[in-house]
Design a protein around this motif. Sequence first.
Motif, PDB file in Angstrom:
ATOM      1  N   TYR A 272      -5.581   4.972  -7.266  1.00 35.01           N
ATOM      2  CA  TYR A 272      -4.542   4.672  -6.278  1.00 35.01           C
ATOM      3  C   TYR A 272      -4.925   3.790  -5.066  1.00 35.01           C
ATOM      4  N   GLN A 273      -6.158   4.167  -4.588  1.00 35.12           N
ATOM      5  CA  GLN A 273      -6.609   3.316  -3.211  1.00 35.12           C
ATOM      6  C   GLN A 273      -7.039   2.015  -3.853  1.00 35.12           C
ATOM      7  N   LEU A 274      -7.642   1.912  -4.844  1.00 36.98           N
ATOM      8  CA  LEU A 274      -7.837   0.396  -5.571  1.00 36.98           C
ATOM      9  C   LEU A 274      -6.674  -0.496  -5.629  1.00 36.98           C
ATOM     10  N   ASP A 275      -5.600   0.200  -6.344  1.00 36.00           N
ATOM     11  CA  ASP A 275      -4.607  -0.386  -6.474  1.00 36.00           C
ATOM     12  C   ASP A 275      -3.731  -0.877  -5.172  1.00 36.00           C
ATOM     13  N   LYS A 276      -3.892   0.275  -4.294  1.00 35.55           N
ATOM     14  CA  LYS A 276      -3.151  -0.098  -2.808  1.00 35.55           C
ATOM     15  C   LYS A 276      -3.962  -1.468  -2.351  1.00 35.55           C
ATOM     16  N   ALA A 277      -5.168  -1.003  -2.243  1.00 33.01           N
ATOM     17  CA  ALA A 277      -5.807  -2.354  -1.685  1.00 33.01           C
ATOM     18  C   ALA A 277      -5.648  -3.631  -2.314  1.00 33.01           C
ATOM     19  N   MET A 278      -5.448  -3.739  -3.604  1.00 34.63           N
ATOM     20  CA  MET A 278      -5.138  -5.059  -4.178  1.00 34.63           C
ATOM     21  C   MET A 278      -3.757  -5.621  -3.579  1.00 34.63           C
ATOM     22  N   LYS A 279      -2.841  -4.702  -3.668  1.00 33.31           N
ATOM     23  CA  LYS A 279      -1.583  -4.780  -3.329  1.00 33.31           C
ATOM     24  C   LYS A 279      -1.463  -5.242  -1.829  1.00 33.31           C
ATOM     25  N   GLU A 280      -1.925  -4.884  -0.895  1.00 34.21           N
ATOM     26  CA  GLU A 280      -2.024  -4.967   0.472  1.00 34.21           C
ATOM     27  C   GLU A 280      -2.854  -6.577   0.727  1.00 34.21           C
ATOM     28  N   ALA A 281      -3.919  -6.783  -0.236  1.00 32.72           N
ATOM     29  CA  ALA A 281      -4.421  -8.062   0.076  1.00 32.72           C
ATOM     30  C   ALA A 281      -3.454  -9.019  -0.457  1.00 32.72           C
ATOM     31  N   ARG A 282      -2.623  -9.044  -1.354  1.00 34.48           N
ATOM     32  CA  ARG A 282      -1.859 -10.056  -1.775  1.00 34.48           C
ATOM     33  C   ARG A 282      -0.706 -10.330  -0.827  1.00 34.48           C
ATOM     34  N   LYS A 283      -0.731  -9.509   0.228  1.00 30.03           N
ATOM     35  CA  LYS A 283       0.287  -9.620   1.451  1.00 30.03           C
ATOM     36  C   LYS A 283      -0.394 -10.693   2.576  1.00 30.03           C
ATOM     37  N   ILE A 284      -1.606 -10.915   2.430  1.00 25.60           N
ATOM     38  CA  ILE A 284      -2.463 -11.560   3.725  1.00 25.60           C
ATOM     39  C   ILE A 284      -2.665 -13.151   2.988  1.00 25.60           C
ATOM     40  N   VAL A 285      -2.496 -13.668   4.216  1.00 26.77           N
ATOM     41  CA  VAL A 285      -2.641 -15.335   3.929  1.00 26.77           C
ATOM     42  C   VAL A 285      -3.971 -15.873   3.820  1.00 26.77           C
ATOM     43  N   ASP A 286      -4.559 -16.415   2.794  1.00 27.28           N
ATOM     44  CA  ASP A 286      -5.842 -16.977   2.850  1.00 27.28           C
ATOM     45  C   ASP A 286      -5.890 -18.162   3.865  1.00 27.28           C
TER      46      ASP A 286
END
Length: 733
Positions: A272-286
């Motif tokens: 769950y935490q790995l999946d959540k980390a990836m979903k949250e990262a996709r919300k951030i602008v590089d």
Amino acid sequence: MTNIPETGRTPRVQIRLVIIQVLVFSLLFTLGGRLWYLQIRNGDEYSSEAKNNHVQQVVQPAVRGSILDARGIPLADNETRLVVSASRTELMKMKDRGKGVLTRLADVLDMTPKEVMDKVRLCDSQTPQPCWNGSPYQPIPVTNKATTQQALQIRERAEDFPGITAEPTAVRRYPNPGGSNTGQVLGYLSPVTDDEIQQAKDTRSPLLRSDQVGRSGLERTYDRQLRGKAGVTRYEVDNLGRVIGQAAADPAEAGANVVTSIDARVQAVAEYQLDKAMKEARKIVDRNTGENYKADAGAVVVMESKTGRIVAMASNPTYDPNVWVGGISAKDYARLTGKNSNYPLLNRAIQGQAAPGSIFKVIPTTAAVNAGYPFDGKYPCPSSYSIGGQVFKNFESQGHGSITLGQALEVSCDTVFYALAHQQWQKDGALKPKKNPADIFYKTAHQFGLGKETGIDLPNEVSGRVPDRQWKQRFWEANKDWWCRTGKRGGTYVQQLSYENCLEGNLMRAGDSVNYSIGQGDTLVTPIQMATIYAAISNGGTMWNPTIGKAIISADGKRVEEIRPKAHGRLPMDARTRAQINDALEGVATRGTAAWRFGGWPQKQIPMHAKTGTAEVYGKQTTSWFATYTSDYTIVMTISQGGTGSGASGPFVRNIYNALYGLDMEGKQDLGKALLPHPQSSLPRIQKDGSIDAPEIHPYVPDEPKEDPEPALAGPPGKPATRPTHRDARWRD
């Protein structure tokens, strides 16, 4: 007329007669000897084989053993289902090769005729899945999800379905306890092939045509123990195929159970935490690309620091191993293996290779100390380091003055390691190396176990890469022709790089060495390798072979074979250096690049150690790495194209620790909520009937913070505290 004497011919005739007699007697003797051998010497054997010409075998498949978590909860077991199978041998005898029967069967099973026919066609290099890769003489499962009504229709109308059977059968099941998937760790099954039957013919565990074998994961590693032995009953039949008696019977032997070190509860949290980390990262602008991070893949490993046992291992994207049960559909197979699938069958914890970034720095730190550089010496940490006309910058171009190696780890100063690696490169002869250069930075990486497999009990682990001189030479020889053909002086970046590699791609250049010193360039590691290294720093220096299997327990529970951890070496550092690095990594968690992720952590009760990493990859966004350990556990998380180590992975690694120790975000501990405050040492209890006690498990429900959990970040001396955002990467890696 003169008479000619016959005396000259008589001896020749006699010789011929003697030769003929010898030949006749030899043939008779040979024939007699052969008859004696067949009828007397081996008479019983051939008599038995002759009887077998009129013997039919009925195979009773063995019940496959279960794969259990550390507390006895099934991760893989069996359930009884109604399985509809087709005999390809019978179908091929029909005029239409079974097309009519399969069409009628499809109507009963609510499937299309094509779906059914695809299930029973044989696999070859030209035939895509789904197809049958087992023996063509074995009944081929069409579905294992038949309803009682469907099975009754088939059996009641047997004349309409020749060659079709519908019977209750034990079928593999992956129950996903507590919401844990564990797909890549468990693996899946598929039918045995004729080649495998031949290879196992003379072994202690021969294969039958009805067997299913493990194709990946634990199902493959422990296949022999799990599979058991099928039962075979032999019936004597007459020429018309009627049973006239029972010849012999070998009872089936159920497979053993494999107890693992996986904790299903922790596994669910890690996934769950790995999946959540990836979903949250996709919300951030590089900020480098102006686009959101893709966060397209990731992995996390939770390991016992003192033993190397794996408590949880998650890889994302993932898959449900149940899709393989009874034969995989074309749609599911394409979803798992197609070009746009991102390959969920890949276990990225042991098969995902990437540059490690700054979590690699414990290795050049050790190399520097072993080369004679004092750990507490002072080393300049400017914002950049120049070699010729090339400038190598510190992360965020931040300088930190004159610092020790320990402080260089805490603030993740790149330029300290650039300078050390450059100096060693020059001592080794630079572009004209000595006959036997020390190459201590590279040799130390090999001593840490990089560039080879860790020995984990999972198949297809990859070795990563240490780009030393030997590798450079082999790589240049393999690619020189292509580089020389595509390179162009003054062309695009890739063309210019190919041009340079064509000329001197086998040379160890200064840029290669300085990039390598911070875990960049051609260096590749896997999460399991880095978890093994950080666990060794935690436990005093022992590098354990990571293991998932914990014990093999026979079906009746009477035989228990424990799988004990094995070590493959020790870290190349003395106790003093290990203690100094250990203190520096604690500093990373309390005042360095990871401090903003561990605000409120009970450091005195549960000392936390960490190292952040952000690896740059040409043509892609940065890879996030976060390596941590306590005295009990080591956790490493990585996210491809996910951003910074502490920014993308940090908070979610902490959430896993919170679940393990029963902590809230303020650091208060509730042991009643702790999943595993100490590693599980005992095996699950076995009952007298061989059954294994398993506690009840509930689905994981995360405690989502109501407010921004990110604490204020204490900057370096002289800098005010700040509350960083995901876009504020200062003091972070």
